[in-house]
Design an enzyme around this catalytic site. Structure first.
Site, mmCIF file in Angstrom:
data_model
loop_
_atom_site.group_PDB
_atom_site.id
_atom_site.type_symbol
_atom_site.label_atom_id
_atom_site.label_comp_id
_atom_site.label_asym_id
_atom_site.label_seq_id
_atom_site.Cartn_x
_atom_site.Cartn_y
_atom_site.Cartn_z
ATOM 1 N N LEU A 1 -2.048 -1.070 -3.778
ATOM 2 C CA LEU A 1 -3.049 -0.210 -3.151
ATOM 3 C C LEU A 1 -2.726 1.155 -3.212
ATOM 4 O O LEU A 1 -1.711 1.480 -2.581
ATOM 5 C CB LEU A 1 -3.466 -0.978 -1.973
ATOM 6 C CG LEU A 1 -4.187 -2.232 -1.559
ATOM 7 C CD1 LEU A 1 -4.155 -2.836 -0.124
ATOM 8 C CD2 LEU A 1 -5.347 -2.865 -2.756
ATOM 9 N N GLY B 1 3.919 -0.044 -1.547
ATOM 10 C CA GLY B 1 3.691 -0.644 -2.962
ATOM 11 C C GLY B 1 5.026 -0.336 -3.799
ATOM 12 O O GLY B 1 5.393 -1.211 -4.674
ATOM 13 N N ALA C 1 0.805 -1.194 -0.092
ATOM 14 C CA ALA C 1 0.081 0.007 -0.023
ATOM 15 C C ALA C 1 0.817 1.524 -0.099
ATOM 16 O O ALA C 1 1.951 1.241 0.763
ATOM 17 C CB ALA C 1 -0.887 0.016 1.137
ATOM 18 N N CYS C 2 0.537 2.155 -0.921
ATOM 19 C CA CYS C 2 1.326 3.601 -0.763
ATOM 20 C C CYS C 2 2.600 3.331 -1.035
ATOM 21 O O CYS C 2 3.244 2.593 -1.852
ATOM 22 C CB CYS C 2 0.768 4.375 0.303
ATOM 23 S SG CYS C 2 0.982 6.036 0.295
ATOM 24 N N ALA C 3 3.475 3.776 -0.180
ATOM 25 C CA ALA C 3 4.988 3.555 -0.340
ATOM 26 C C ALA C 3 5.341 2.219 -0.041
ATOM 27 O O ALA C 3 6.548 1.587 -0.669
ATOM 28 C CB ALA C 3 5.648 4.491 0.831
#
Length: 560
Positions: A324, A299, A295-297
């Site tokens: 995500l 990812g 998710a976010c960083a």
């Protein structure tokens, strides 16, 4: 490309601030410089200013006579009270405020400012206009009613809340009651155990919640900017429990909250740590392959790991990747990014390196100013004008549980937004290996949010196109966090799905199909097909080489 949008309004990227703003920071001197530039332009072009002042005066005259030429946005909750439309005094005050907003926008639009300066001016005046809204004053009809109903106690409580926030919350109104939640008590309560720990992370393995489980494990890589339990909030919102109840062997990374001793931890350090955690998952489950979710960083870290594994010819260890609200293409056009010049970026690097870390409170402040009406002025009214305590909301508690970023990772992220290195082959080097995402031929499933102010959905879509392999993209009708926490049963939830990816996000959206409900079941079907055979559930956690240690949620998540 077709110029007609799909059903409903077209989602647009965040108009002003985004994750790049939070990472690079926003200096007060840059805002003052913009204000000086606008003031000088006004003095140099007095006829232009006079023309708009006369137009504004004409509109204010009509407002005083009782005309109501302007209407607030239907989504603007600041003026929902009937007094704003029915009381002559409040109605005129609101109309004057809306007239001022309109004419400041027109003054900037029709000015001779350079396009970049015009964008900066719009950004600055939007912040100023939100701040001077009549709803933020003690004359707010809600505040007046509460003052009389409480016999003046609302004002006393509001002053106490203000003084407390000035002393203990950097002067910003609290968004949540900090006493309402506790990690391990009513948040992050899913049973499990830490089965591995190194300097950067703890690896949690959760106890199964199904009669059968899939052979291939799922490793979740949360963002380094926040703590992992966004995936394991209260049970009704727990993505972890949803995975477990549907037979997925679930492992979770919990990042250590770094301090100045860890200033040298960069992206390569985190990639190495995730690779080590992935190998532990393989050893415990006996599976040669692992499914990844970031998710976010997280990812970005997960994508860098796959590029590293591909360069080492070891990518076969990864079965699939779920992204995500993750940016891999860092090209984001917004007025706030116009402040992020070379000098600003270098100053941000120097500051974090001197301190050893980027303090999470600095990031939280910028995130709050991304949506000031929702995340600042809403609580200004509730906490100070109405004298009420902020609500108990698990997502906001998590959002305020700040973490720090080590200086080296902060510098890597600044370079990521400056150079957009993953957009071309070998643009980024991690752990001594060049990264080429087009060669990462792992099946991927990506989710973005149509109202995401942090990682705009069209940039997330472009990120998907950088990947090789079979790709899926889902657009949820939510913001950054709610796009992840999207459990089935929400009657307002829907998403856009289109399995044919176009080079243009708008064309993809036009041809997409709106699906009611949560995207979780769609993803579940996708991930189960990539999780191997089902077998009898093994209740034991860890193994001989990686025995269970502390119970979940572990010790790293408790560090402040």
């Amino acid at each position: 490309m077709k110029d007609k949008p799909a059903k409903g309004s077209v989602p647009v990227p965040a108009t002003y601030m985004n994750v790049q703003s939070a990472i690079s920071g926003l200096r007060g001197r840059d805002l003052f410089s913009t204000l000086r530039s606008v003031s000088r332009h006004g003095l140099r072009h007095p006829l232009h200013t006079a023309k708009h002042m006369l137009a504004l005066g004409n509109q204010l005259g009509k407002v005083l006579l009782g005309e109501t030429p302007y209407q607030p946005s239907p989504r603007d909750n600041r003026f929902k009270d009937p007094a704003w439309s029915q009381n002559p005094l409040y109605s005129r005050g609101l109309q004057a405020y809306l007239a001022w907003q309109k004419h400041t926008r027109l003054w900037i639009d029709e000015s001779q400012l350079a396009p970049d300066d015009r964008a900066r001016a719009h950004f600055l005046f939007t912040l100023l206009n939100d701040a001077v809204s009549p709803s933020n004053s003690l004359l707010n009809p809600l505040a007046v009613k509460e003052l009389f109903n409480s016999g003046g106690l609302s004002l006393v409580r509001g002053i106490n809340h203000l003084l407390d926030d000035l002393r203990h919350n950097d002067g910003l109104p609290r968004q949540v009651n900090p006493q309402a939640f506790e990690v391990g008590r009513n948040l992050a309560t899913t049973p499990g155990s830490v089965v591995f720990r190194n300097e950067l992370l703890e690896l949690i393995q959760y106890k199964p919640m199904s009669e059968k489980q899939y052979a291939r494990p799922l490793l979740v890589v949360p963002p380094q900017i926040n703590k992992f339990y966004i995936f394991d909030l209260s049970p009704a919102n727990s993505f972890v429990q949803y995975m477990l109840k549907n037979g997925l062997q679930t492992f979770m990374i919990s990042w250590r909250n770094p301090d100045p001793r860890h200033r040298e931890w960069g992206l390569s350090s985190y990639v190495e740590a995730v690779e080590e955690a992935m190998n532990v998952c393989r050893a415990i489950t006996g599976s040669r392959e692992v499914n990844l979710m970031g998710a976010c960083a997280g990812g970005l870290t997960m994508a860098a790991l796959q590029g590293h594994l591909q360069a080492k010819r070891q990518l076969r260890r990864v079965s699939s990747a779920t992204y995500l609200v993750s940016l891999l293409d860092s090209q984001i056009d917004s007025p706030a990014s116009l402040f992020a010049d070379e000098q600003t970026l270098e100053a941000a690097k120097r500051r974090s390196y001197q301190q050893g870390v980027l303090d999470g409170r600095e990031i939280a402040r910028v995130f709050a100013w991304m949506r000031p009406n929702d995340l600042i002025w809403n609580y200004w009214v509730n906490n100070y004008l109405l004298g009420k305590a902020p609500p108990a909301f698990d997502i906001l508690y998590w959002n305020n549980d700040n973490t720090r970023l080590p200086a080296a990772l902060h510098g890597d992220l600044l370079d990521f937004f400056k150079h957009n290195p993953l957009a071309h082959a070998a643009g980024l080097e991690v752990c001594g290996t060049p990264i080429d995402l087009q060669k990462v031929n792992v099946d991927s499933f990506s989710v973005a949010g149509s109202n995401d102010h942090i990682t705009p959905w069209d940039a997330v879509y472009r990120s998907v196109l950088l990947l090789g392999g079979d790709k899926r993209f889902i657009l949820a009708n939510s913001g950054h966090v709610q796009s992840i926490i999207n459990p089935p049963g929400n009657p307002k939830a829907h998403y856009v799905d289109n399995q044919r990816l176009s080079s243009d996000p708008r064309a993809w959206l036009y041809d997409g199909k709106q699906v009611d409900g949560s995207w979780w079941p769609q993803w579940l079907e996708w991930i189960q097909a990539r999780s191997g055979a089902q077998r009898e559930t093994l209740m034991a956690l860890g193994n001989q080489n990686y025995p269970p240690m502390d119970p979940a949620p572990g010790s790293y998540v408790q560090a402040r």
